[in-house]
Design a protein around this motif. Sequence first.
Motif, PDB file in Angstrom:
ATOM      1  N   TYR A 176       0.570   2.049  -1.471  1.00  0.00           N
ATOM      2  CA  TYR A 176      -0.242   2.984  -2.246  1.00  0.00           C
ATOM      3  C   TYR A 176       0.635   3.945  -3.038  1.00  0.00           C
ATOM      4  CZ  TYR A 176      -3.566   6.715  -3.285  1.00  0.00           C
ATOM      5  OH  TYR A 176      -4.315   7.662  -3.915  1.00  0.00           O
ATOM      6  N   ALA A 177       1.722   4.471  -2.381  1.00  0.00           N
ATOM      7  CA  ALA A 177       2.615   5.413  -3.063  1.00  0.00           C
ATOM      8  C   ALA A 177       3.293   4.761  -4.258  1.00  0.00           C
ATOM      9  CB  ALA A 177       3.653   5.942  -2.073  1.00  0.00           C
ATOM     10  N   TYR A 178       3.767   3.533  -4.081  1.00  0.00           N
ATOM     11  CA  TYR A 178       4.394   2.827  -5.201  1.00  0.00           C
ATOM     12  C   TYR A 178       3.375   2.532  -6.310  1.00  0.00           C
ATOM     13  CZ  TYR A 178       8.994   1.965  -3.162  1.00  0.00           C
ATOM     14  OH  TYR A 178      10.273   2.124  -2.670  1.00  0.00           O
ATOM     15  N   PHE A 179       2.133   2.272  -5.940  1.00  0.00           N
ATOM     16  CA  PHE A 179       1.119   1.971  -6.941  1.00  0.00           C
ATOM     17  C   PHE A 179       0.750   3.203  -7.766  1.00  0.00           C
ATOM     18  CE2 PHE A 179      -3.342   1.638  -8.286  1.00  0.00           C
ATOM     19  CZ  PHE A 179      -3.293   0.472  -9.029  1.00  0.00           C
ATOM     20  N   THR A 180       0.644   4.377  -7.096  1.00  0.00           N
ATOM     21  CA  THR A 180       0.194   5.596  -7.776  1.00  0.00           C
ATOM     22  C   THR A 180       1.336   6.452  -8.312  1.00  0.00           C
ATOM     23  OG1 THR A 180       0.177   6.832  -5.695  1.00  0.00           O
ATOM     24  CG2 THR A 180      -1.873   5.707  -6.345  1.00  0.00           C
ATOM     25  N   GLY A 181       2.560   6.212  -7.807  1.00  0.00           N
ATOM     26  CA  GLY A 181       3.687   7.054  -8.208  1.00  0.00           C
ATOM     27  C   GLY A 181       3.729   8.374  -7.483  1.00  0.00           C
TER      28      GLY A 181
END
Length: 533
Positions: free
Chosen positions: A48-53
Amino acid sequence: MRQFFIYCIGVTFTLFSLTMEVFSAEAFSDILLRAWQGDVNAQNAAGYAYFTGEGVEKNPQMAFYWYKKAAERGDMIAQYNLGSYYKNGYGMEKNETQAFYWFMRSAEQGFVTSQLNLGWCYDTGFGTEQNKQEACRWYLIAAERGEPTAQCNLGINYENGDGVAKDEDMAFLWYTKAALSGNAKAQYRLGLCYQLGKGTKVDEEQAFAWYKKAAEQGHADAQLNTGWCYGTGYGTEENSIEAVRWYKKAAEQGNAIAQCNLAGFYKTGEGLHTDSVAAFEWYKKSAEQGYVDAMINLAWCYENGFGTETDAETAIEWYTRAAEAGNDMAQLVLGNCMEQGIHCGRDLPKAFYWYEQSAKQDNAEAAYFLARCLSNGIGTEEDHKEAFKWYQKSAEGDYPDAMYALAQCYETGDGTIPSKKQAFEWYQKAAGEGIAEAYQKLANCYIYGIGTMANSKNAIESINMALALEYNCDFLFTKGELFSILKDRQNSINIYNEINKACPKYFDNTSAKNRNTKFFKYIERMKMLNLIQ
């Protein structure tokens, strides 16, 4: 006529994380460490963190990597997110089969959003064979757990009888549940139920209320219908300004019907100032989306230079596109243009073709022109029986000129068995529609007792009505004939003098070669009655 529109189903895809918190860089480092250590929740959170930045630079490929790790270890949220990745192709090629597989894995574990999307896959044949029954089964599982979109989609399937027996009561029930949960599509469809009486009684106020709720959430088709309600006073007070406001919202979202309706308001100035350029532009936007009513209006703009430069060639192009799309009015206009050579080369066979296409759609005016072509051999071979059939169809569709033509057919036996009674009745109907010549015919019917009882009073009233509608020499002559037949000396002399003054052409036609004309016989009768010298 302004219209409202019926919408179709759809599903949106949203990525989920374990938490809704915003990660700092320090928090992300801790999550990533735990993810490498095999913590499945941390793996999903890292994706999720990699997807949203959040806490780290966006990296769709790394998001996919961690979602896949967590999904393969059975995390139902990660499985859903992985399915969404494959469905939408985030940073990779789309793969419908894999999307379906991971939605199923997640749905079987009870993740309600995956259950919804698995139903959608079966409904649309996305990544699997289409199976409406399975779609409804999964929609029902999600709907019973309170998922609004599943409730709405289940309602649609009940309404259409897709995968379940058609049941408008059940459709209404599920729309209501979803609408009360704030689902805009369900609110819109619930409005349709109240308007059309599907699963409930027709209730204009409820229809308007639910349309407006959905419209306020940005649902374009509900905005269109809200504009329509304000424009027609359906379920609310008529308000042109509000109609324009809602049409504009829908139009700006690309709704073709709203664009066309908005153009109509700019054309007439109702609810705002007249703006021919704005009207033209909105008609053009709508027409370019294939909305047929806008096409014919755009053609009219080009033909008449309304909001743009006059362009006859482009007008014909748009009339043709509308006609080919099945618009009966465009087909009629195109037939007229080709018959008369207006804005295009004269082409009688094509004129006949377009009249026929329009007439077959129950356009009464086109049926009249088609009959006229058949009667006179315009663009086709003469066929008086077929002409009579189309005159009759047009007349029964309340087209006045056809009523008069049909009466003539019955009077003369052109294409049918003669019937004085039918002729009289259709002349009556045509006269009631303001056809002056029909009143003239009625006058003759009444004076000679053709198809009705002779009645001199009605005869005089009829010819006076003809003259009131259109003052011409032929009607004056008929009136003169009536008075001479009735041996009304004074009125005969008055009308004769009026004809002599107003219609000198009649007196120029009394030479020997024209002595068989009706007018000459009228003159002879007047002389025999010693009404003139």
